[in-house]
Design a protein around this motif. Structure first.
Motif, mmCIF file in Angstrom:
data_model
loop_
_atom_site.group_PDB
_atom_site.id
_atom_site.type_symbol
_atom_site.label_atom_id
_atom_site.label_comp_id
_atom_site.label_asym_id
_atom_site.label_seq_id
_atom_site.Cartn_x
_atom_site.Cartn_y
_atom_site.Cartn_z
ATOM 1 N N LEU A 141 4.693 -14.296 6.365
ATOM 2 C CA LEU A 141 4.312 -12.894 6.569
ATOM 3 C C LEU A 141 2.826 -12.684 6.827
ATOM 4 C CD1 LEU A 141 6.308 -10.914 3.848
ATOM 5 C CD2 LEU A 141 6.755 -11.090 6.284
ATOM 6 N N SER A 142 2.045 -13.774 6.877
ATOM 7 C CA SER A 142 0.579 -13.559 6.898
ATOM 8 C C SER A 142 0.149 -12.543 7.958
ATOM 9 C CB SER A 142 -0.165 -14.877 7.074
ATOM 10 O OG SER A 142 0.284 -15.503 8.260
ATOM 11 N N GLY A 143 0.742 -12.597 9.155
ATOM 12 C CA GLY A 143 0.379 -11.624 10.192
ATOM 13 C C GLY A 143 0.941 -10.242 9.915
ATOM 14 N N ASP A 144 2.220 -10.186 9.538
ATOM 15 C CA ASP A 144 2.851 -8.889 9.255
ATOM 16 C C ASP A 144 2.134 -8.140 8.137
ATOM 17 O OD1 ASP A 144 5.449 -8.735 10.932
ATOM 18 O OD2 ASP A 144 5.560 -10.744 10.080
ATOM 19 N N LEU A 145 1.602 -8.900 7.165
ATOM 20 C CA LEU A 145 0.944 -8.258 6.023
ATOM 21 C C LEU A 145 -0.290 -7.461 6.435
ATOM 22 C CD1 LEU A 145 1.203 -11.012 3.250
ATOM 23 C CD2 LEU A 145 2.329 -8.778 3.249
ATOM 24 N N GLU A 146 -0.963 -7.892 7.512
ATOM 25 C CA GLU A 146 -2.159 -7.142 7.956
ATOM 26 C C GLU A 146 -1.816 -5.666 8.133
ATOM 27 O OE1 GLU A 146 -3.719 -8.899 11.574
ATOM 28 O OE2 GLU A 146 -3.626 -10.915 10.708
ATOM 29 N N ASP A 147 -0.647 -5.401 8.716
ATOM 30 C CA ASP A 147 -0.262 -4.008 8.974
ATOM 31 C C ASP A 147 0.492 -3.385 7.810
ATOM 32 O OD1 ASP A 147 -1.223 -3.698 11.804
ATOM 33 O OD2 ASP A 147 0.021 -5.477 12.014
ATOM 34 N N LEU A 148 1.286 -4.193 7.102
ATOM 35 C CA LEU A 148 1.976 -3.640 5.928
ATOM 36 C C LEU A 148 0.965 -3.159 4.885
ATOM 37 C CD1 LEU A 148 4.967 -6.146 5.560
ATOM 38 C CD2 LEU A 148 5.112 -3.703 6.115
ATOM 39 N N GLU A 149 -0.151 -3.861 4.748
ATOM 40 C CA GLU A 149 -1.178 -3.438 3.785
ATOM 41 C C GLU A 149 -1.689 -2.037 4.122
ATOM 42 O OE1 GLU A 149 -4.252 -6.402 3.645
ATOM 43 O OE2 GLU A 149 -2.972 -7.858 2.620
ATOM 44 N N SER A 150 -1.937 -1.803 5.409
ATOM 45 C CA SER A 150 -2.413 -0.467 5.818
ATOM 46 C C SER A 150 -1.311 0.571 5.665
ATOM 47 C CB SER A 150 -2.880 -0.489 7.275
ATOM 48 O OG SER A 150 -3.887 -1.453 7.443
ATOM 49 N N ALA A 151 -0.106 0.225 6.110
ATOM 50 C CA ALA A 151 0.998 1.186 6.082
ATOM 51 C C ALA A 151 1.389 1.561 4.652
ATOM 52 C CB ALA A 151 2.204 0.612 6.823
ATOM 53 N N LEU A 152 1.259 0.606 3.725
ATOM 54 C CA LEU A 152 1.655 0.863 2.333
ATOM 55 C C LEU A 152 0.437 1.192 1.445
ATOM 56 C CD1 LEU A 152 4.222 -2.099 1.960
ATOM 57 C CD2 LEU A 152 4.729 0.279 2.540
ATOM 58 N N ASN A 153 -0.691 1.489 2.086
ATOM 59 C CA ASN A 153 -1.900 1.935 1.369
ATOM 60 C C ASN A 153 -2.424 0.958 0.335
ATOM 61 O OD1 ASN A 153 -2.003 4.408 2.713
ATOM 62 N ND2 ASN A 153 -0.413 5.221 1.355
ATOM 63 N N ARG A 154 -2.578 -0.296 0.730
ATOM 64 C CA ARG A 154 -3.204 -1.224 -0.212
ATOM 65 C C ARG A 154 -4.676 -0.869 -0.308
ATOM 66 N NH1 ARG A 154 -4.374 -7.722 0.161
ATOM 67 N NH2 ARG A 154 -4.868 -7.971 -2.032
ATOM 68 N N THR A 155 -5.176 -0.654 -1.511
ATOM 69 C CA THR A 155 -6.552 -0.165 -1.639
ATOM 70 C C THR A 155 -7.572 -1.251 -1.293
ATOM 71 O OG1 THR A 155 -6.264 -0.556 -3.988
ATOM 72 C CG2 THR A 155 -6.183 1.732 -3.252
ATOM 73 N N GLU A 156 -7.321 -2.473 -1.757
ATOM 74 C CA GLU A 156 -8.284 -3.539 -1.445
ATOM 75 C C GLU A 156 -7.765 -4.386 -0.291
ATOM 76 O OE1 GLU A 156 -8.951 -5.902 -5.010
ATOM 77 O OE2 GLU A 156 -8.502 -4.105 -6.168
ATOM 78 N N SER A 157 -7.525 -3.725 0.841
ATOM 79 C CA SER A 157 -6.994 -4.449 1.987
ATOM 80 C C SER A 157 -8.023 -5.447 2.499
ATOM 81 C CB SER A 157 -6.628 -3.471 3.102
ATOM 82 O OG SER A 157 -6.133 -4.187 4.200
ATOM 83 N N GLU A 158 -7.533 -6.613 2.926
ATOM 84 C CA GLU A 158 -8.434 -7.650 3.455
ATOM 85 C C GLU A 158 -8.920 -7.263 4.846
ATOM 86 O OE1 GLU A 158 -8.776 -10.803 1.568
ATOM 87 O OE2 GLU A 158 -7.946 -9.379 0.139
ATOM 88 N N HIS A 159 -8.184 -6.381 5.516
ATOM 89 C CA HIS A 159 -8.469 -6.118 6.927
ATOM 90 C C HIS A 159 -9.755 -5.324 7.082
ATOM 91 C CE1 HIS A 159 -7.540 -6.075 11.128
ATOM 92 N NE2 HIS A 159 -7.830 -4.789 11.163
ATOM 93 N N MET A 160 -10.596 -5.763 8.024
ATOM 94 C CA MET A 160 -11.825 -5.010 8.254
ATOM 95 C C MET A 160 -11.939 -4.592 9.709
ATOM 96 S SD MET A 160 -14.640 -7.988 7.779
ATOM 97 C CE MET A 160 -14.304 -8.124 6.038
ATOM 98 N N LEU A 161 -12.617 -3.468 9.907
ATOM 99 C CA LEU A 161 -12.717 -2.887 11.237
ATOM 100 C C LEU A 161 -13.302 -3.878 12.245
ATOM 101 C CD1 LEU A 161 -12.479 -0.451 13.108
ATOM 102 C CD2 LEU A 161 -14.767 0.214 12.426
ATOM 103 N N GLY A 162 -12.591 -4.026 13.366
ATOM 104 C CA GLY A 162 -13.100 -4.853 14.453
ATOM 105 C C GLY A 162 -12.848 -6.340 14.274
ATOM 106 N N SER A 163 -12.217 -6.724 13.163
ATOM 107 C CA SER A 163 -12.044 -8.155 12.917
ATOM 108 C C SER A 163 -11.094 -8.752 13.947
ATOM 109 C CB SER A 163 -11.492 -8.403 11.516
ATOM 110 O OG SER A 163 -11.395 -9.790 11.299
ATOM 111 N N GLY A 164 -11.624 -9.645 14.769
ATOM 112 C CA GLY A 164 -10.808 -10.246 15.818
ATOM 113 C C GLY A 164 -9.947 -11.348 15.258
ATOM 114 N N SER A 165 -8.772 -11.562 15.885
ATOM 115 C CA SER A 165 -8.100 -12.813 15.591
ATOM 116 C C SER A 165 -7.545 -13.363 16.880
ATOM 117 C CB SER A 165 -7.038 -12.655 14.517
ATOM 118 O OG SER A 165 -6.196 -11.586 14.803
ATOM 119 N N CYS A 166 -8.219 -14.390 17.352
ATOM 120 C CA CYS A 166 -7.802 -15.204 18.493
ATOM 121 C C CYS A 166 -8.422 -14.820 19.842
ATOM 122 C CB CYS A 166 -6.295 -15.282 18.635
ATOM 123 S SG CYS A 166 -5.523 -15.752 17.078
#
Length: 510
Positions: A141-166
């Motif tokens: 789920l590592s990729g799916d979690l990037e969006d599930l964290e935002s959709a489910l309001n994870r407060t300490e989300s790892e995702h940061m604005l502009g972070s590129g992957s690939c």
């Protein structure tokens, strides 16, 4: 039944001297597909147990675990996963679209075998079986979690604005003699325990068919405990090469499209499409069903069956491009553009205007400028300038490992102090940005993140599932990454070499 007769695996660990380990996994078509799938998981667990343990400790151990528990988010995530698995189970029992759900079931059985093998409790499941929500499913789920964290309001989300992957590049060599396909993963440096896998899984297309899936042989870059690529770079027996870069979603209004029922998470849709598809159009048709709105990527499907080396005229179907965001998928044949421009580049920005606009990119452009545009972002400009230098494999590898941020005017960052930024390159090295600098948004800061590999294949190499691969952050024009001298020596990196200074290696299979 004897699992050893059904599936066998071989792992060659060359991580300390090349940065890669190599896994070959095969099953026997004499057995039914469910046994093959489960045994494939068992066999992979048996040979990669130590790597799986270290990779779990380096990357996943605290996730919804005993130490960093975020009860609200983790409960929501667990509920999402369990509801989604239950809904998929219903679909499998309904018997509609038997080919699709048959492959979903086989993928889940393979995952079950991997987890059972690792935990040494082998029991082939007959009928319904359960997948632990926070077990090895988390690796998938590592990729799916990037969006599930935002959709489910994870407060300490790892995702940061502009972070590129690939970063990815498709390049036609002069005279259309060859079509090179290359991909750099961008990820956290803790994820660098790497495995190149070759799976030979002669599954049937459905429970009542004798036809073998067209993607029964797959070579892909991957990770311990992961039954698909995750980077997403695949060479398939169907003649397709499939790869993606992440485009994400910055429009919070779209999270309402993320539901556990009616959707199949991206990692599974990806596996099903890679197994069943015989063309780019077919791949896109399979993949876009049950869009989960998670792990939102730009996919490129290259069909080497339709590529004629040295032929001047245009062929149809060589390149299919698909972009997904929650609630929306866009697909087009982009062969003509590839042949006209001589290349197709991908760098985490949506190409299709409707996807660009709907995903919230316009607002980012208004706020932060060209960095978020499709044609003026740093990598768009570097690819446009440097792709003209590509004449062969070596020059293509150089471009994919390119990072000369201190000297390159295109690595300049407006509003950054210092003005040259190591994120603004084909192979990012964010660890080289100073900790005390000032940066307009988070992705440009110092972090243990960057281009962690390079893979490349060609029409000629793909026939034998061959590729050239380099592991670790680039060191062509910048100092190599070394854990002990980096600002990140305290991060867990079990099993990693200290110094990451590996040249590209050629991989072919006997």
């Amino acid at each position: 039944w004897d699992p050893a007769a059904v599936a066998w695996a071989n792992l060659t660990d060359r991580i300390q001297d090349t940065g890669w380990s190599f896994l070959e996994l095969a099953t026997s078509e004499k057995y039914n597909d469910s046994l093959q799938a489960y045994a494939a998981g068992l066999a992979e667990a048996a040979v990669s147990e130590q790597l799986i343990y270290m990779h779990w400790m380096n990357t996943m151990v605290g996730y919804c675990g005993p130490f960093k528990y975020q009860p609200d988010y983790c409960e929501k995530l667990k509920s999402y996963i369990e509801t989604n698995l239950a809904w998929m189970e219903e679909q499998m029992e309904k018997g509609e679209d038997p080919e699709y759900w048959y492959q979903v079931r086989l993928a889940l059985l393979q995952l079950k075998g991997l987890e059972d093998g690792y935990n040494r409790r082998v029991a082939f499941p007959t009928g319904r079986f359960s997948i632990a929500p926070f077990g090895f499913l988390l690796f998938q789920l590592s990729g799916d979690l990037e969006d599930l964290e935002s959709a489910l309001n994870r407060t300490e989300s790892e995702h940061m604005l502009g972070s590129g992957s690939c970063s990815a590049l498709l390049k036609l060599l002069p005279g259309n003699q060859e079509l090179l396909v290359s991909h750099d993963t961008w990820s956290t440096y803790q994820s660098m325990l790497r495995v190149i896998k070759k799976y030979t899984l002669p599954f049937r297309t459905s429970a009542h068919s004798d036809d073998m899936i067209s993607g029964h042989i797959q070579t892909f870059s991957s990770y311990p405990g992961t039954i698909f690529s995750g980077d997403d770079f695949y060479i398939l027996s169907s003649g397709l090469v499939t790869l993606e870069t992440t485009i994400g979603n910055s429009n919070a209004a779209l999270w309402k499209y993320i539901h556990p029922e009616g959707s199949v998470l991206e990692w599974l849709r990806n596996i099903v499409a890679n197994r069943l598809a015989r063309s780019g159009a077919e791949w896109a048709a399979i993949f876009q069903q049950f869009n989960s709105g998670t792990y939102n990527n730009q996919w490129m499907i290259v069909d080497y069956n339709t590529f004629l080396p040295g032929k001047a005229g245009l062929q149809q179907g060589v390149l299919t491009v698909l972009e997904q965001i929650p609630g929306l998928v866009a697909v087009a044949d982009k062969t003509e553009e590839l042949y006209q421009k001589g290349y197709w580049a991908s760098y985490n920005v949506p190409y299709f205007e409707q996807i660009f606009n709907a995903s919230g990119q316009l607002e980012l452009v208004k706020k932060y400028g060209d960095w978020f545009t499709y044609d003026k972002s740093p990598r768009a400009q570097i690819f446009r300038r440097n792709q003209t230098l590509v004449q062969d494999l070596d020059s293509m590898i150089r471009l994919m490992r390119f990072n000369d941020f201190l000297k390159d005017p295109l690595s300049h960052c407006q509003g950054c102090d210092p003005p040259q930024n190591a994120e603004n390159a084909i192979a990012a090295r964010s660890d080289l940005n100073p900790a005390n600098g000032t940066y307009p948004f988070a992705a440009l800061r110092q972090r243990s993140h960057g281009g962690t590999d390079m893979k490349i294949t060609s029409y000629a190499m793909a026939k034998g599932y061959g590729l050239i691969a380099a592991s670790g952050p680039t060191w062509d024009d910048v100092p190599p990454f070394q854990w002990s001298t980096s600002p990140y020596s305290n991060l867990l990196h079990m099993g990693h070499p200290d110094l990451w200074k590996f040249p590209p290696i050629k991989i072919w299979w006997d």
